[in-house]
Design an enzyme around this catalytic site. Structure first.
Site, mmCIF file in Angstrom:
data_model
loop_
_atom_site.group_PDB
_atom_site.id
_atom_site.type_symbol
_atom_site.label_atom_id
_atom_site.label_comp_id
_atom_site.label_asym_id
_atom_site.label_seq_id
_atom_site.Cartn_x
_atom_site.Cartn_y
_atom_site.Cartn_z
ATOM 1 N N ASP A 67 0.835 -1.202 0.000
ATOM 2 C CA ASP A 67 0.000 0.000 0.000
ATOM 3 C C ASP A 67 0.870 1.252 0.000
ATOM 4 O O ASP A 67 1.927 1.278 -0.642
ATOM 5 C CB ASP A 67 -0.932 -0.035 1.223
ATOM 6 C CG ASP A 67 -2.309 0.526 0.910
ATOM 7 O OD1 ASP A 67 -2.420 1.753 0.757
ATOM 8 O OD2 ASP A 67 -3.259 -0.263 0.816
ATOM 9 N N HIS A 122 -3.667 5.986 3.469
ATOM 10 C CA HIS A 122 -4.426 4.818 3.024
ATOM 11 C C HIS A 122 -3.908 3.526 3.643
ATOM 12 O O HIS A 122 -4.668 2.732 4.215
ATOM 13 C CB HIS A 122 -4.377 4.751 1.493
ATOM 14 C CG HIS A 122 -5.323 3.782 0.882
ATOM 15 N ND1 HIS A 122 -4.993 2.473 0.646
ATOM 16 C CD2 HIS A 122 -6.585 3.939 0.428
ATOM 17 C CE1 HIS A 122 -6.031 1.855 0.074
ATOM 18 N NE2 HIS A 122 -7.010 2.729 -0.070
ATOM 19 N N SER A 173 -11.305 -0.954 -0.102
ATOM 20 C CA SER A 173 -9.948 -0.947 0.464
ATOM 21 C C SER A 173 -9.959 -1.345 1.928
ATOM 22 O O SER A 173 -8.969 -1.890 2.438
ATOM 23 C CB SER A 173 -9.339 0.455 0.351
ATOM 24 O OG SER A 173 -8.989 0.754 -0.965
#
Length: 425
Positions: free
Chosen positions: A87, A120, A284
């Site tokens: 990520d 994220h 996600s």
């Protein structure tokens, strides 16, 4: 320029950068240009903006309220399990993750794996393994597992299918137990030979890959998002869609024949860089929810006489999922992952999941219409007659008893004996 104007411009730049990078995380990873996808939309929290270095959220989020943690963690909390998070990095500045990160990780962009300028990857890692703290109601599904950052996207550079493949290979070389990929591309499979080969090598090494299905489902069009869509070819890939509070597909979640399961994906609380929690949504954050459940399963069964490989873990999560319908569909796969049910069932799966047995009345075919009766029904008439009989009997008994008492009193007053003889005192 005033401080307010400067602050507004800084906020716009942060949101623009975050949206761009998040879009790259979800769809658009390929060596060739790909159409941008809908990014994860932040849900307003506190000041209305998800800030880094913010406060903890004291309330337990709905995605965790649905779990009975004493049952889910009865056999452990993921001790010894190592999860690769491919990520934007995992920020070590969040106290809930400091003990969870196994470093140093690896970066394929100009960055440091344990610094996350996008946020994220830090959110993804938190859903998997955030440690419990008194100031927050949020924690990871497997709060004693370790997460390893493989940073292949940053605030300045988006990853490609080739760097994603490299990260998978490095995670396999590190001998992790699970790989979480909350990224994907809509490019056709024939343009992704390097990525496909890396997924195949992970399969050969018996390593589970959990991948998000993508966030471009608002139109209702079904399409493949890779590497999640490799689930139809490789038995070590679990494709995870996003579900809402009603266990239905979240509006943004990509539907398709490759979807294996769903997990909560709306109003998801997690950790952010520099500390604190905030809310976000997207597939996600559904993928790491399923990854956490897989980590608990692997930890529980890793020493069984018959080991549970990636295929058994996937089949078991699918079979024990909460189902809205009897079988699988392209929206939420076999249903919404239920970590508690999965951990409470120790049966090693030997075959793919099967639809639930029909209840016999689910479609209404066995329900007979009631007969419409005008006036008194047969049952009502029988009840009325029975009441009359019982009532009449009671009245008769009362009449006999009353007559007997009256006759006795009359005899006492007249002085007559039972034989008709008068008594004189």
């Amino acid at each position: 320029m005033g401080s307010r104007a400067i602050g507004l411009r800084a906020g716009h730049r942060r949101r623009a950068t975050g949206a761009l990078v998040t879009a790259a995380c979800i769809v658009g990873l390929s060596t060739a240009a790909a159409a941008p996808a809908v990014a994860d939309d932040n849900t307003p929290l506190q000041s209305g903006e998800c800030k880094f270095g913010t406060d903890d959220i004291k309330e337990t989020p709905w995605s965790l309220q649905r779990l009975l943690t004493n049952q889910m963690w009865a056999s452990g909390q993921g001790e010894g399990i190592r999860v690769a998070v491919i990520d934007t990095g995992i920020d070590a500045g969040n106290k809930q993750l400091q003990d969870a990160i196994e470093g140093p990780g690896k970066s394929y962009v100009s960055g440091k794996p344990t610094q996350d300028r996008v946020g994220h990857g830090t959110k993804v890692a938190g859903i998997i393994a955030a440690r419990r703290v008194a100031s927050s109601g949020f924690y990871g599904i497997a709060p004693k597992a370790k997460v390893i950052p493989f940073q292949q996207t940053s605030d300045e550079k988006a990853g490609t299918a080739d760097t994603l493949a490299k990260a998978i290979d490095d995670a396999v070389a590190a001998k992790v137990d699970v790989i979480n990929i909350s990224q994907g591309t809509a490019a056709s499979e024939d343009r992704l030979p390097t990525l496909k080969a890396a997924v195949k090598r992970a399969q050969d090494s018996n390593i589970l890959i959990v991948a998000s299905a993508g966030n471009s489902g608002a139109s209702g069009e079904e399409k493949n998002i890779y590497p999640a869509a490799f689930s139809e070819e490789f038995d070590n890939v679990l494709a995870v869609a996003a579900s809402d509070r009603n266990n239905e597909r979240a509006p943004f979640s990509q539907a398709g024949s490759f979807v294996g399961i769903a997990a909560p994906g709306v109003d998801m609380v997690s950790t952010v860089p520099l500390g604190g929690n905030c809310v976000d949504q997207g597939t996600s954050f559904s993928a790491p929810y399923a990854t956490g459940a897989a980590a608990l399963l692997i930890a529980k069964h890793r020493h069984d006489k018959q080991a549970w490989g990636p295929q058994q873990i996937i089949w078991h999560l699918e079979q024990t999922a909460d189902r809205v319908r009897r079988g699988r569909d392209n929206n939420i796969g076999w249903g919404v992952v239920n970590p508690v049910a999965a951990l409470n069932d120790d049966t090693r799966p030997l075959a793919p999941p099967v639809p639930d047995k029909p209840s016999g009345v689910a479609d209404g075919s066995n329900i007979l219409p009631a007969v419409a009766t005008l006036g008194e029904t047969t049952e009502e008439r029988r009840a009325r007659i029975a009441l009359y009989i019982v009532g009449g009997g009671l009245l008769a008994v009362a009449a006999v008893v009353g007559s007997s008492v009256a006759l006795r009193d009359w005899r006492r007053k007249t002085g007559l004996t039972p034989h008709g003889e008068a008594k004189h005192g």
